[in-house]
Design an enzyme around this catalytic site. Structure first.
Site, PDB file in Angstrom:
ATOM      1  N   HIS A  42      39.099  45.803  33.571  1.00 23.23           N
ATOM      2  CA  HIS A  42      38.008  46.258  34.210  1.00 23.23           C
ATOM      3  C   HIS A  42      36.980  44.846  34.396  1.00 23.23           C
ATOM      4  O   HIS A  42      36.392  44.703  35.463  1.00 23.23           O
ATOM      5  CB  HIS A  42      37.164  47.136  33.315  1.00 23.23           C
ATOM      6  CG  HIS A  42      37.579  48.648  33.459  1.00 23.23           C
ATOM      7  ND1 HIS A  42      37.830  49.271  34.777  1.00 23.23           N
ATOM      8  CD2 HIS A  42      38.049  49.560  32.602  1.00 23.23           C
ATOM      9  CE1 HIS A  42      38.224  50.471  34.451  1.00 23.23           C
ATOM     10  NE2 HIS A  42      38.274  50.714  33.217  1.00 23.23           N
ATOM     11  N   HIS A  69      43.250  47.140  28.647  1.00 24.29           N
ATOM     12  CA  HIS A  69      42.422  47.988  29.439  1.00 24.29           C
ATOM     13  C   HIS A  69      41.143  47.463  30.005  1.00 24.29           C
ATOM     14  O   HIS A  69      40.896  47.401  31.347  1.00 24.29           O
ATOM     15  CB  HIS A  69      42.541  49.492  28.935  1.00 24.29           C
ATOM     16  CG  HIS A  69      41.911  50.494  30.030  1.00 24.29           C
ATOM     17  ND1 HIS A  69      42.625  51.279  30.535  1.00 24.29           N
ATOM     18  CD2 HIS A  69      40.518  50.632  30.257  1.00 24.29           C
ATOM     19  CE1 HIS A  69      41.926  52.251  31.327  1.00 24.29           C
ATOM     20  NE2 HIS A  69      40.635  51.899  31.141  1.00 24.29           N
ATOM     21  N   GLU A  70      40.277  47.352  29.067  1.00 25.08           N
ATOM     22  CA  GLU A  70      38.789  46.968  29.289  1.00 25.08           C
ATOM     23  C   GLU A  70      38.980  45.515  29.832  1.00 25.08           C
ATOM     24  O   GLU A  70      38.071  45.250  30.730  1.00 25.08           O
ATOM     25  CB  GLU A  70      38.056  47.094  28.087  1.00 25.08           C
ATOM     26  CG  GLU A  70      37.953  48.280  27.518  1.00 25.08           C
ATOM     27  CD  GLU A  70      37.397  49.499  28.191  1.00 25.08           C
ATOM     28  OE1 GLU A  70      36.881  49.161  29.242  1.00 25.08           O
ATOM     29  OE2 GLU A  70      37.654  50.834  28.252  1.00 25.08           O
ATOM     30  N   HIS A 125      38.528  42.517  36.943  1.00 24.47           N
ATOM     31  CA  HIS A 125      37.821  42.931  38.329  1.00 24.47           C
ATOM     32  C   HIS A 125      36.598  42.647  38.538  1.00 24.47           C
ATOM     33  O   HIS A 125      36.171  42.238  39.627  1.00 24.47           O
ATOM     34  CB  HIS A 125      38.214  44.531  38.315  1.00 24.47           C
ATOM     35  CG  HIS A 125      38.112  45.041  39.732  1.00 24.47           C
ATOM     36  ND1 HIS A 125      38.401  46.453  39.575  1.00 24.47           N
ATOM     37  CD2 HIS A 125      37.858  44.609  41.083  1.00 24.47           C
ATOM     38  CE1 HIS A 125      38.353  46.739  41.016  1.00 24.47           C
ATOM     39  NE2 HIS A 125      38.103  45.606  41.831  1.00 24.47           N
TER      40      HIS A 125
END
Length: 588
Positions: free
Chosen positions: A384, A380-381, A387
């Site tokens: 980020h 998940h991180e 991105h």
């Protein structure tokens, strides 16, 4: 565990930002000099195109310093909170940021007053990178006040945040939970584990001991929560918006219809699916009465394996190879260049996040314990961080920062890809049922629970706008009724449900929670199409990651082939949930 006992390879390498204290303060002094230069140009930065460009170039350079300085200081403070050297650095950059905000409060007013001149300047190709961000400033024309009023409002910012600050500072102590005659420590981290306990007395005691503290201080919490709502209503009114909702959506240029579309889909049209899921839980658990605190009991018994950091990366790299070699190399770089601070230790901030800027790596804080949740949190991180990395490497410093409105897309795409990967590689019926259950729970949290929160928050904002009193009784009665509607007839509400609203920090974020639903619905659409071999969708998604904040968020999502204004996006997401629920029912 103490930080000193953790191997260097398992900590992030912040020396890549600043090697020592002197470098930090050198940059802080550079930023201060740039602020002084900007103030000297206050009277003539709009005189001609050259002055205009020079002013904005200096402003961007100063902003880059601020972001880099803040990143270094806050990352250190989150893992070494007792080191006063870093606390001093953090205080210094926060103080300087407040100074900048106050000193440059003339900027927006002057730009809008000279909007025709500015629009002519923007025709110059030297300002091509600035066109979107400056157009954003000019779009505020209707909501910008006189210089005197804007200065006054900027000076109220620290006062207006007092309610949030009180909430953040308030710490509660909880009575222990008794298991087999032994007292067990209760806090927000251990509560979720107690609620999974097979003993109903343990679940009830944990829930009651936790939330009775919020009831004890209900007037304090009601005052802080209503204070936030009144603050949002005040600024919306002063800035000439029709409502706090409209004001909160303005920066993202999002119509209020999108907010209500999400609530309509989740809270009305598709809520029977969630009620069906709860009825299934009640049946599987064989409970005559199922309380809301019983919903955390795992209904699939399966012991997932423990993972090392290296094993997590092996899985993650296999998952993301669907995006191609460039994306895989970013994930490998995160490991090799020590972007991640892995393990929990005394004093370290709880939870996980990704944080970085144009001039730093996108660092990740974790509290890795080797379970499936740690693996899921890591990918998940990394979503980020990938991105942020792609945005910063494909956009200028002016346009690299993407909005929170789209921030949860990349992380949720990664997390959803992981669960699909685990389902595909499941070696038994039990393992497949476990990951289907994980996916269902993840969907429930994002596409059903967050819209219920959003509905509750919107009603409170409406009360504030209308000047209605917001007593503890009014707030808790509302929250109880919303939960009863949300969970449906198969779930009995415990008496303390009403006060659990005071525990949720997102109600202090001004219409934030609906963005989780948006992120999940977009992610489900993207993942299902990519896994179905849609090459056009994959290319559009990767271009979205590279686009940073170069367009309005809705336009960025449209470019990614997922239009958040269309009903189909939400219908597809809820039908996906229904399909997973059908598979799960069949398996168990």
């Amino acid at each position: 565990m103490e930080r000193a006992s953790i191997e260097t390879k398992d900590t992030w390498n912040l020396s890549l930002i600043y090697k020592d204290e002197q470098e930090f303060y050198n940059d802080l002094n550079e930023a201060k000099q740039l602020l002084n230069q900007l103030l000297l140009q206050k009277e003539h930065f709009l005189n001609d195109i050259d002055h205009f460009i020079n002013f904005h170039e200096k402003y961007i350079r100063m902003s880059r310093y601020i972001q880099k300085l803040h990143c270094f200081a806050h990352l250190h403070c989150d893992v070494e909170p007792n080191d006063q050297k870093y606390q001093t650095m953090y205080a210094a950059i926060l103080s300087f940021y407040d100074q900048v905000t106050s000193a440059l409060d003339f900027y927006t007013v002057e730009m809008i007053a000279a909007d025709t001149t500015v629009e002519n300047f923007l025709k110059d190709e030297r300002l091509a990178d600035y066109r979107y961000s400056i157009a954003e400033i000019l779009r505020q024309k209707k909501h910008v006040l006189s210089q005197e009023m804007e200065t006054l409002i900027s000076k109220t910012s620290s006062i207006s945040d007092i309610s949030s600050q009180v909430f953040d500072a308030f710490r509660l102590d909880y009575d222990p939970v008794h298991i087999n005659g032994e007292e067990k420590f209760l806090n927000s981290a251990t509560l979720s584990e107690f609620l999974k306990n097979p003993d109903p007395n343990v679940r009830q005691e944990a829930y009651h001991n936790f939330f009775k503290e919020y009831k004890k201080y209900e007037n304090v919490f009601a005052s802080t929560l209503s204070g936030v709502m009144k603050k949002d209503a005040f600024y919306a009114d002063v800035k000439k918006f029709n409502s706090p909702l409209e004001a909160s959506l303005f920066d993202d240029n999002v119509p209020t219809s999108l907010f209500f579309k999400i609530l309509e889909k989740a809270n009305k049209e598709y809520r029977p699916l969630f009620h069906r899921y709860n009825a299934l839980k009640k049946k599987v658990l064989n409970l005559k009465t199922m309380y809301n605190y019983d919903l955390n009991i795992p209904i699939v018994e399966y012991d997932t394996k423990k993972y090392t950091v290296d094993e997590c990366f092996d899985i993650i790299l296999d998952v993301v190879k669907v995006f191609g070699n460039d994306y895989v190399e970013i994930i490998q770089k995160a490991k090799d260049e020590r972007w991640i601070d892995y393990y929990p230790h005394a004093g370290k901030r709880v939870g996980a996040y990704s944080s970085g800027c144009y001039d730093t790596n996108p660092y990740i804080l974790m509290n890795f314990i080797g379970d499936y949740n740690s693996l899921s949190t890591m990918i998940h991180e990394l979503g980020h961080s990938a991105h942020t990395y792609l945005s910063c490497h494909h956009q200028s410093p002016v346009n690299c920062d993407y909005r929170i409105f789209v921030a949860e897309v990349a992380s949720t795409v990664n997390e959803t890809l992981l669960i699909n990967y685990m389902l595909e590689h499941a070696s038994s019926k039990e393992e497949k049922a476990y990951f289907l259950y994980e996916l269902l729970e993840n969907c429930v949290g994002l596409i059903f629970r967050q819209p219920m929160y959003a509905d509750f928050e919107h009603i409170l904002h409406t009360w504030a706008q209308e000047g209605k009193p917001m007593s503890a009784q009014m707030i808790t009665d509302l929250y109880m009724s919303k939960n009863a509607e949300y969970f449906g007839p198969d779930v009995t509400m415990d008496q303390y449900v009403s006060h659990s609203c005071f525990y949720i920090p997102h109600f202090y974020y001004n219409y934030y929670v609906y963005k989780y639903t948006l992120g999940m619905t977009v992610a489900l659409a993207i993942v299902s199409r990519i896994l179905g071999g849609d090459q056009k969708q994959k290319e559009a998604y990767l271009n979205f990651l590279k686009s940073g904040g170069s367009k309005y968020p809705v336009d960025l999502l449209k470019d990614a082939l997922v239009d958040p204004l269309e009903d189909q996006l939400y219908d597809d997401a809820f039908h996906y949930f229904e399909n997973i629920l059908n598979q799960f029912e069949e398996l168990i």
